[in-house]
Design a protein around this motif. Structure first.
Motif, short mmCIF file in Angstrom:
data_model
loop_
_atom_site.label_atom_id
_atom_site.label_comp_id
_atom_site.label_asym_id
_atom_site.label_seq_id
_atom_site.Cartn_x
_atom_site.Cartn_y
_atom_site.Cartn_z
N TRP A 108 0.84 -1.18 0.00
CA TRP A 108 0.00 0.00 0.00
C TRP A 108 0.87 1.24 0.00
CZ3 TRP A 108 -0.69 -4.18 3.25
CH2 TRP A 108 -1.82 -4.95 3.03
N LYS A 109 0.26 2.38 -0.04
CA LYS A 109 1.02 3.63 -0.08
C LYS A 109 1.91 3.77 1.15
CE LYS A 109 0.49 8.66 -0.29
NZ LYS A 109 -0.46 9.80 -0.37
N ASN A 110 1.42 3.32 2.31
CA ASN A 110 2.16 3.54 3.55
C ASN A 110 2.43 2.24 4.31
OD1 ASN A 110 3.43 5.50 5.17
ND2 ASN A 110 1.75 5.43 6.67
N GLY A 111 2.35 1.09 3.62
CA GLY A 111 2.56 -0.17 4.32
C GLY A 111 2.66 -1.35 3.38
N SER A 112 2.96 -2.50 3.95
CA SER A 112 3.10 -3.72 3.17
C SER A 112 2.96 -4.92 4.07
CB SER A 112 4.47 -3.75 2.46
OG SER A 112 5.52 -3.86 3.41
N ILE A 113 2.67 -6.08 3.45
CA ILE A 113 2.67 -7.35 4.14
C ILE A 113 3.20 -8.40 3.18
CG2 ILE A 113 0.25 -7.78 3.52
CD1 ILE A 113 0.03 -9.38 6.16
N VAL A 114 4.10 -9.23 3.67
CA VAL A 114 4.69 -10.31 2.88
C VAL A 114 4.66 -11.57 3.73
CG1 VAL A 114 6.71 -11.17 1.64
CG2 VAL A 114 6.21 -8.72 1.65
N PHE A 115 4.04 -12.64 3.21
CA PHE A 115 4.02 -13.94 3.88
C PHE A 115 4.75 -14.94 3.01
CE2 PHE A 115 2.23 -18.19 4.32
CZ PHE A 115 2.46 -18.42 5.67
N ARG A 116 5.64 -15.73 3.63
CA ARG A 116 6.41 -16.73 2.90
C ARG A 116 6.44 -18.04 3.66
NH1 ARG A 116 12.01 -14.50 2.59
NH2 ARG A 116 11.42 -13.37 4.47
N ALA A 117 6.41 -19.16 2.93
CA ALA A 117 6.48 -20.48 3.54
C ALA A 117 7.34 -21.37 2.66
CB ALA A 117 5.09 -21.08 3.71
N GLY A 118 8.27 -22.10 3.30
CA GLY A 118 9.18 -22.97 2.57
C GLY A 118 10.57 -22.88 3.17
N GLN A 119 11.58 -22.89 2.30
CA GLN A 119 12.97 -22.74 2.73
C GLN A 119 13.29 -21.25 2.81
OE1 GLN A 119 14.73 -25.32 3.61
NE2 GLN A 119 16.89 -25.13 3.12
N LEU A 120 13.74 -20.79 4.00
CA LEU A 120 13.92 -19.37 4.25
C LEU A 120 15.30 -19.09 4.82
CD1 LEU A 120 10.56 -18.83 6.18
CD2 LEU A 120 10.94 -18.37 3.75
N SER A 121 15.81 -17.89 4.59
CA SER A 121 16.99 -17.41 5.30
C SER A 121 16.58 -16.97 6.70
CB SER A 121 17.63 -16.24 4.56
OG SER A 121 18.11 -16.64 3.30
N SER A 122 17.50 -17.05 7.64
CA SER A 122 17.18 -16.66 9.01
C SER A 122 16.75 -15.19 9.07
CB SER A 122 18.38 -16.88 9.93
OG SER A 122 18.11 -16.41 11.23
N ALA A 123 15.74 -14.91 9.89
CA ALA A 123 15.26 -13.54 10.07
C ALA A 123 16.03 -12.81 11.16
CB ALA A 123 13.76 -13.56 10.42
N PHE A 124 17.04 -13.45 11.75
CA PHE A 124 17.81 -12.81 12.81
C PHE A 124 18.94 -11.99 12.19
CE2 PHE A 124 21.20 -12.67 16.00
CZ PHE A 124 20.50 -12.20 17.10
N GLY A 125 19.15 -10.77 12.70
CA GLY A 125 20.21 -9.92 12.19
C GLY A 125 19.85 -9.33 10.84
N SER A 126 20.87 -8.76 10.18
CA SER A 126 20.61 -8.08 8.91
C SER A 126 21.59 -8.43 7.80
CB SER A 126 20.62 -6.55 9.11
OG SER A 126 21.90 -6.11 9.54
N PHE A 127 22.69 -9.12 8.10
CA PHE A 127 23.69 -9.35 7.06
C PHE A 127 23.20 -10.25 5.93
CE2 PHE A 127 27.16 -11.76 5.12
CZ PHE A 127 27.90 -10.71 4.59
N VAL A 128 22.27 -11.17 6.21
CA VAL A 128 21.81 -12.07 5.15
C VAL A 128 21.20 -11.32 3.98
CG1 VAL A 128 21.51 -14.13 6.57
CG2 VAL A 128 19.67 -12.44 6.45
N LEU A 129 20.75 -10.08 4.21
CA LEU A 129 20.23 -9.27 3.10
C LEU A 129 21.34 -8.80 2.17
CD1 LEU A 129 17.64 -7.07 5.03
CD2 LEU A 129 17.22 -9.15 3.71
N ARG A 130 22.62 -8.94 2.60
CA ARG A 130 23.76 -8.51 1.79
C ARG A 130 24.71 -9.68 1.53
NH1 ARG A 130 27.06 -5.20 4.32
NH2 ARG A 130 26.38 -5.63 6.44
N TYR A 131 24.16 -10.90 1.49
CA TYR A 131 24.97 -12.11 1.38
C TYR A 131 25.56 -12.30 -0.02
CZ TYR A 131 26.00 -17.14 1.72
OH TYR A 131 26.62 -18.36 1.72
N ASP A 132 24.91 -11.77 -1.04
CA ASP A 132 25.41 -11.89 -2.42
C ASP A 132 26.69 -11.08 -2.59
OD1 ASP A 132 25.59 -11.17 -5.40
OD2 ASP A 132 23.92 -12.59 -5.40
N ASP A 133 27.66 -11.61 -3.36
CA ASP A 133 28.93 -10.91 -3.56
C ASP A 133 28.76 -9.58 -4.29
OD1 ASP A 133 30.55 -12.88 -2.35
OD2 ASP A 133 30.52 -14.08 -4.16
#
Length: 358
Positions: A108-133
């Motif tokens: 939405w203009k001021n929000g979002s929701i994302v639901f995922r099920a399956g094989q996932l990266s850990s939601a702890f910390g933030s480095f996994v968002l920059r894991y690609d070289d």
């Protein structure tokens, strides 16, 4: 920037997945690298100090409709490639399924929701968002992240996750089949559910701070550190908490994390660790940048260490990145320059293969 949007955009294919109504896309990042370290000359490898290798990251996305999609992230790499593999056994080629999930998203203009099920990266910390070289400006990872007995696995975990954002706030909750401190795949025995959660606040444009935590059983009876006479694994939880920050302004980007981990035992003293790092990247020229990361790890059951890494990056074109970096590691168990590593990487992001329908 909201974390739910980061999850879709930092993994190549995220923007495309939002723009197309349906279709398929495959994005690929390939890294050719060389490492020089005296760790390769010592046990268990006892080889040459120079090693060359490769890593390929594949990101398929199948957009089913405006809101539904099937996405994945597959890693194939030679060994040794990561710094933590310099002191472990094994050669050859290894493949890891980092992500493979069905997702539902609404923005939405001021929000979002994302639901995922399956094989996932850990939601702890933030480095996994920059894991690609292509996204990580340096070559190594922070000391807490990795696969071999690290408190935050970079491999995938089976489970489900929901991310929501509203205004400047973002939050996430994840339930997975095993602990980020000891990842188990769906075919392994003794899997125990673990919870992870986090909240973030974008204070001003370009500055976000957040906290995260996880808790759940982490051992199994065949584990290297499960000792005779110990309590049942389900009675021994791992507990972690951490804070994170990201800042960007002009030519500067900075990241930082601090984390504390507790691994419960009954037969031996409970293991406690704390770790942190600060990282900065500065654009020196449209094609050049410099980056630095300083980190530490302290633990009650083994010697700690410090790590300092510096790297220079050059972009010959918009698809390629050349990185050269040098890392120093110091600690009671590291002799002289044995923990130092010189590395060179050529990272190529290939044009996406897409079949899209409006």
């Amino acid at each position: 920037m909201k974390r739910a949007f980061w999850i879709l955009c930092c993994i190549p294919g995220g923007l495309w997945a939002q723009e197309a109504t349906s279709g398929f896309e495959l994005r690929t990042t390939v890294t050719a690298g060389a490492l020089y370290s005296h760790q390769l000359e010592t046990a268990p490898r006892l080889g040459n100090a120079l090693a060359v290798g490769f890593r390929a990251m594949l990101y398929p996305t199948w957009k089913l409709s405006k809101n539904w999609a099937v996405s994945g992230a597959m890693q194939v790499h030679s060994r040794p490639f990561f710094y933590e593999e310099l002191s472990t056994q094994g050669n050859g080629v290894r493949g890891d399924l980092l992500q493979a999930h069905l997702s539902y998203s609404r923005f939405w203009k001021n929000g979002s929701i994302v639901f995922r099920a399956g094989q996932l990266s850990s939601a702890f910390g933030s480095f996994v968002l920059r894991y690609d070289d292509a996204v990580n400006p340096l070559i190594d990872m922070p000391l807490a992240y990795g696969y071999y007995y690290k408190p935050i696995t970079t491999n995938g975990l089976a489970g489900a996750q929901i991310d929501v954002s509203h205004g400047r706030l973002d939050a996430r909750v994840q339930f997975v089949n095993s602990s980020p401190a000891n990842r188990r795949n769906v075919f392994d025995s003794e899997q125990y559910g673990n919870w992870t959660g986090g909240v973030g606040l974008t204070i001003v444009q370009g500055l976000r701070v957040g906290v995260s935590a996880y808790r759940g059983p982490y051992l199994h009876r065949q584990h290297r550190f499960f000792f005779p006479g110990e309590a049942a694994p389900r009675e021994l939880p791992a507990t972690a908490c951490g804070v994170e920050a990201q800042w960007a302004r002009g030519p500067w980007n900075a990241y930082g994390e601090w984390q504390r981990f507790q691994l419960d035992y009954r037969k031996i003293p409970t293991v406690r660790q704390h770790t942190g790092y600060a990282e900065a990247r500065r654009l020196l020229h449209p094609r050049w940048y410099g980056a630095v990361r300083a980190g530490y790890l302290r633990a009650s059951a083994f010697p700690g260490r410090d790590a300092f890494e510096v790297a220079v990056g050059f972009r010959p074109n918009r698809f390629q990145l050349v990185k050269i970096g040098y890392e120093l590691q110091r600690g009671p168990a590291i002799q002289g320059s044995r923990g130092n590593t010189l590395a060179l990487q050529l990272v190529t992001a290939f044009r996406p293969v897409s079949i899209a329908r409006d």
